[in-house]
Design an enzyme around this catalytic site. Structure first.
Site, PDB file in Angstrom:
ATOM      1  N   ASN A 365       1.214  -1.176  -0.438  1.00  0.00           N
ATOM      2  CA  ASN A 365       0.067  -0.465  -0.095  1.00  0.00           C
ATOM      3  C   ASN A 365       0.652   1.218   0.015  1.00  0.00           C
ATOM      4  O   ASN A 365       2.105   1.399   0.633  1.00  0.00           O
ATOM      5  CB  ASN A 365      -0.794  -0.037   1.237  1.00  0.00           C
ATOM      6  CG  ASN A 365      -1.720   1.633   1.506  1.00  0.00           C
ATOM      7  OD1 ASN A 365      -2.255   1.161   0.993  1.00  0.00           O
ATOM      8  ND2 ASN A 365      -1.913   1.809   2.492  1.00  0.00           N
ATOM      9  N   HIS A 401      -5.295   9.903  -1.413  1.00  0.00           N
ATOM     10  CA  HIS A 401      -5.943  11.292  -0.584  1.00  0.00           C
ATOM     11  C   HIS A 401      -5.084  11.848  -1.109  1.00  0.00           C
ATOM     12  O   HIS A 401      -4.354  12.734  -1.627  1.00  0.00           O
ATOM     13  CB  HIS A 401      -4.128  11.550   0.374  1.00  0.00           C
ATOM     14  CG  HIS A 401      -4.949  10.171   1.597  1.00  0.00           C
ATOM     15  ND1 HIS A 401      -5.467  10.092   2.156  1.00  0.00           N
ATOM     16  CD2 HIS A 401      -4.142   9.180   1.891  1.00  0.00           C
ATOM     17  CE1 HIS A 401      -5.768   9.065   3.593  1.00  0.00           C
ATOM     18  NE2 HIS A 401      -4.583   8.572   3.001  1.00  0.00           N
ATOM     19  N   GLU A 429      -8.175   4.682   0.628  1.00  0.00           N
ATOM     20  CA  GLU A 429      -7.562   5.718   1.800  1.00  0.00           C
ATOM     21  C   GLU A 429      -8.142   6.886   1.088  1.00  0.00           C
ATOM     22  O   GLU A 429      -7.806   7.831   1.672  1.00  0.00           O
ATOM     23  CB  GLU A 429      -6.307   5.926   1.968  1.00  0.00           C
ATOM     24  CG  GLU A 429      -6.141   4.835   2.953  1.00  0.00           C
ATOM     25  CD  GLU A 429      -3.980   5.080   3.354  1.00  0.00           C
ATOM     26  OE1 GLU A 429      -4.421   5.905   4.288  1.00  0.00           O
ATOM     27  OE2 GLU A 429      -3.778   3.646   3.729  1.00  0.00           O
TER      28      GLU A 429
HETATM   29  C1  XIL Z   1      -3.466   8.588   9.236  1.00  0.00           C
HETATM   30  C2  XIL Z   1      -4.584   8.170  10.957  1.00  0.00           C
HETATM   31  O1  XIL Z   1      -5.985   8.407   9.671  1.00  0.00           O
HETATM   32  C3  XIL Z   1      -4.526   8.790  11.727  1.00  0.00           C
HETATM   33  O2  XIL Z   1      -5.618   9.127  12.767  1.00  0.00           O
HETATM   34  C4  XIL Z   1      -3.277   9.116  12.106  1.00  0.00           C
HETATM   35  O3  XIL Z   1      -2.938  10.070  13.444  1.00  0.00           O
HETATM   36  C5  XIL Z   1      -1.991   8.753  11.358  1.00  0.00           C
HETATM   37  O4  XIL Z   1      -2.283   8.481   9.848  1.00  0.00           O
HETATM   38  N1  XIL Z   1      -1.675   6.999   5.220  1.00  0.00           N
HETATM   39  C6  XIL Z   1      -2.052   5.592   6.124  1.00  0.00           C
HETATM   40  C7  XIL Z   1      -2.307   5.716   6.806  1.00  0.00           C
HETATM   41  O5  XIL Z   1      -0.772   4.372   4.979  1.00  0.00           O
HETATM   42  O6  XIL Z   1      -2.306   4.758   8.221  1.00  0.00           O
HETATM   43  C8  XIL Z   1      -2.686   7.364   7.924  1.00  0.00           C
HETATM   44  O7  XIL Z   1      -3.463   7.174   8.934  1.00  0.00           O
HETATM   45  C9  XIL Z   1      -2.856   8.419   6.899  1.00  0.00           C
HETATM   46  C10 XIL Z   1      -1.998   8.333   5.263  1.00  0.00           C
END
Ligand code: XIL
Length: 511
Positions: A365, A401, A429
């Site tokens: 990932n 994201h 995500e």
């Molecule tokens: C983020 C969470 O959403 C938050 O609550 C935490 O404080 C930090 O991590 N990429 C990832 C996720 O793979 O695990 C991350 O999640 C966001 C970015």
């Protein structure tokens, strides 16, 4: 006004456990500062008094904390905050005025020692502040302007390793004063109002799972969150619960509580679970980060971790993000895993996960590699090599994201080349952030981005799951991570569907 420590909103705070009466706050390796922005807030014109009955259960001290203004990032900036630290024989009064990391006032008053419960508090009368212990004024000072908004948010603070139990919080006008002191609670989101058909019903016709990352805290304390989740999705991802630090905080201790709650809910509702994540360079426990490891030792630790975590949920977690964000640009990221074990750690992690649950789907990932670019080329090479070596890898997670209006290009092409390797993809995500207050135009642009990403996944036969990183703006990680940005999810803060929600539904409805 009753006991404000009994308000259920306290359960929404990390590190807080409700008790029959009141609640406890416990710290792990760092300070645990709790501010209850959604719970009871005192509003006053001039005078008020607030007292907490507490007991330090572990450690040197525990504080009852009042916030005149809510904290931002960094924690002290613009934040008016008073810690009343109970230390057993003294009460420390520590006040930050928002101008710097050092408190403006830090003094200590000796007080009658108690070994058990103590009642401490603050009273304001005009411009004067009084510090209270067992109802007695132990100090008086000029108010340096602690409550510029005429309100006080309630909270607590404990140092690393400590725990404090707050039995009771009482607020009101000081005796003999006519002032009005109101206790407001930020209204609850209320019941989830379903839109028909649900996203999960729409997704069902495509054979694509529709999921959301879930956080255990709102799952426990916010019924609307759980309702919306059950209604809309047929898959959950563990947002933080299964990361190395949260789930394995000490060498010989695992903390399964949050992950168990999420997996139990999913099972009860017939939802799939994506486990996130076994090997990452963030959210590691201190004992890993600060340990001095030989290669063999760290391999042993990682092996034990992976087989324990995957083994516990064997047959219950259908897909794992085995390795997260191991690529940086066109090379492997410099992490403790790479430095100590070497590049083989990735292969090892997949083998060990497979050994613990041969039926689970195993994913690599990453972010910023959804479309065609240097990074996705490097990931392609990495997973192609793994396939060639016969490693048990089933897919690649595309985090997604993104910024409203800026969905990455050529995602379909990237999905296709992964399909040619025999790999699935999951959008793992998805969130689409907006800068500043979301205008109608921004929300429309965001909706198009959601629709575009969903359509891209539906069009690729190897894209088998579409997962948003949360469900409601009320609990999104975005404002915390990208100050000034937010509104990234399909449901707003009150769990009302946004244009993005309808866009997802439209995409799932098909042309
Ligand atoms: C983020 C969470 O959403 C938050 O609550 C935490 O404080 C930090 O991590 N990429 C990832 C996720 O793979 O695990 C991350 O999640 C966001 C970015």
């Amino acid at each position: 006004m009753g006991n404000l420590a009994d308000d259920p909103s306290w359960a929404c705070q990390d590190g807080v456990t409700l008790r029959n009466r009141g609640f406890a706050v416990a710290a792990g390796e760092s300070y645990r500062t709790v501010v209850n922005a959604r719970g009871p807030v005192l509003e006053f014109d001039d005078s008020f008094s607030v007292e907490a009955t507490l007991e330090v259960e572990r450690g040197e001290w525990g504080a009852f904390t009042l916030f005149g203004t809510l904290p931002h990032d960094p924690w002290w900036e613009g934040t008016h905050r008073l810690d009343l630290e109970w230390q057993g024989v003294a009460l420390a009064f520590v006040y930050w005025d928002g101008s710097g990391e050092q408190p403006l006032i830090s003094t200590s008053y000796s007080a009658p020692g108690t070994s058990g419960q103590v009642r401490i508090g603050l009273r304001r009368e005009g411009t004067q502040l009084y510090v209270l212990v067992e109802g007695q004024k132990v100090a008086q000072l000029d108010d340096p302007g602690m409550f510029p908004e005429g309100r006080a948010y309630l909270g607590a603070n404990v140092p690393p390793g400590a725990a404090v139990y707050l039995y009771e919080i009482e607020a009101g006008a000081p005796a003999g004063r006519e002032e009005t002191v109101k206790v407001q609670s930020v209204p609850d989101a209320g019941t989830y109002v379903p839109t028909e058909p649900s996203l999960r019903e729409l997704a069902g016709t495509h054979g694509v799972s529709i999921g959301a990352a879930v956080s255990a805290t709102p799952l426990r304390c916010d019924p609307t969150y759980a309702e919306a989740l059950r209604y809309e999705f047929n898959l959950v991802a563990t947002e933080n619960a299964l990361k190395f630090g949260p789930v394995h905080p000490e060498p010989d201790r695992y903390d399964w509580r949050n992950a168990d709650d999420i997996v139990d809910l999913a099972e009860a509702q017939g939802m799939l679970v994506r486990g996130h994540t076994l090997v990452w360079h963030h959210q590691l426990p201190r004992w890993i980060e600060e340990g001095e490891w030989t290669r063999q030792e760290l391999m042993d630790v990682l092996h034990e971790h992976i087989v324990t975590v995957v083994g516990r949920y064997k047959g219950r977690i259908y897909a794992w993000d085995v390795v997260n964000e191991a690529v940086d640009g066109n090379e492997l990221r410099d992490t403790i895993w790479l430095r100590t074990i070497g590049h083989e750690y990735i292969d090892m992690a997949f083998r060990w996960a497979h050994e613990a649950d041969p039926d689970a789907l195993l994913f690599y990932n990453d972010y910023g590699s959804e479309g065609m670019n240097v990074k996705s080329d490097a990931i392609y090479d990495l997973v192609a090599g793994m396939r060639e070596r016969g490693l048990p890898i089933d897919g690649v997670g595309l985090q997604m994201h993104v910024i409203a209006g800026l969905a990455p290009g050529h995602v379909h092409e990237n999905m296709d080349r992964l399909a040619a390797l025999g790999l699935q993809v999951h959008v793992t995500e998805l969130d689409v952030r907006i800068r500043g207050t979301p205008t109608a135009t921004a929300l429309a642009i965001q909706a198009r981005t959601y629709q575009h990403v969903a359509e891209t996944c539906l069009a690729a036969h190897n894209c088998t799951a579409l997962v948003t990183w949360g469900l409601s703006d009320r609990y999104s990680w975005i404002p915390g991570q990208f100050p000034g940005w937010g509104a990234a999810l399909p449901l707003d803060e009150a769990f009302q569907p946004k244009p993005a929600y309808y866009a997802l539904a439209d995409a799932l409805r098909g042309p």
